[in-house]
Scaffold this active site. Sequence first.
Site, PDB file in Angstrom:
ATOM      1  N   HIS A 145     -13.254  11.979  18.159  1.00 19.54           N
ATOM      2  CA  HIS A 145     -13.339  11.069  17.008  1.00 19.54           C
ATOM      3  C   HIS A 145     -13.317  11.867  15.699  1.00 19.54           C
ATOM      4  O   HIS A 145     -14.327  11.964  14.989  1.00 19.54           O
ATOM      5  CB  HIS A 145     -14.621  10.250  17.126  1.00 19.54           C
ATOM      6  N   GLU A 245      -7.869  10.153  15.358  1.00 17.29           N
ATOM      7  CA  GLU A 245      -8.519  10.583  16.588  1.00 17.29           C
ATOM      8  C   GLU A 245      -7.495  10.642  17.717  1.00 17.29           C
ATOM      9  O   GLU A 245      -6.559   9.854  17.745  1.00 17.29           O
ATOM     10  CB  GLU A 245      -9.622   9.590  16.954  1.00 17.29           C
TER      11      GLU A 245
END
Length: 270
Positions: A145, A245
């Site tokens: 992330h 991400e």
Amino acid sequence: MPLLQIEGELGSAVIALQGAHLLSFIPKAKGGRELLWRSPKAVFAQGKAIRGGVPLCMPWFGAHPSGLPSHGFARVSNWDVLEVEILSDGAIKIALELADSAATRALWPHACLFRLEVIVGRTLSLQLSVENRSDTAALFSQAFHSYLAVPDVQDVVISGLGLCTYVDTLLDGRPRLLQEGDLSVQALTDRVYLDVPAEQVIKHSAGQIKIVSDTHSAIVWNPWEGAAKMADVGAEHYHGFVCVERGDVLDNAVSIAAGGVYRASMTLSE
């Protein structure tokens, strides 16, 4: 909260043991610019996800259909440091592991071993392996992330997603649409791109950040004015980052066979 400070001749980094969470990466070439964004309002508390850097979202990504904590337990679990090694080219490798426990099995019913190798050099390399030690297959999804530091998100141009199908999670019915050309972020954005190329480039007024990964999904997110309702971001800070991400989510989620191993990697560079 225990943090690892890595200072090498090629670059520096900071890793929180909670979540094996990378909080900073500064390559020493090209002026030593920080590539990762960490919120000035980030909370450092046991069991609380840290806002920024590269959280590891797994063994599921996003909301769980049964109401379990979003993005899994790995990012709020305490990992162990296995080894630190200086490689022949001057880069530094740090290996961390997280084994299953009664608490993790209550959330995800599999004996497992997560391992992350972080290599801090001219580039940043994350190499993840997930071993399913149970006797049944394990449905698994994950994302690196990445919160990428940019001077102003409105000036960002993201290439490498053209002609890819994406799920727009903000629209009713979560329609699947086609990305035409490069992507700019000019409003609240939350898209999951499927079956993407290995490389994306995020260009901004101070330079660029390149992402290379062998995973199959890409998520692009910025909360925009919604950041005002996020205590650990705030309305004044959303412009300083964009999340691009990489991972394997939605259609790209995998089933790890009993005794099998899932592997994924991502590299960040200027």
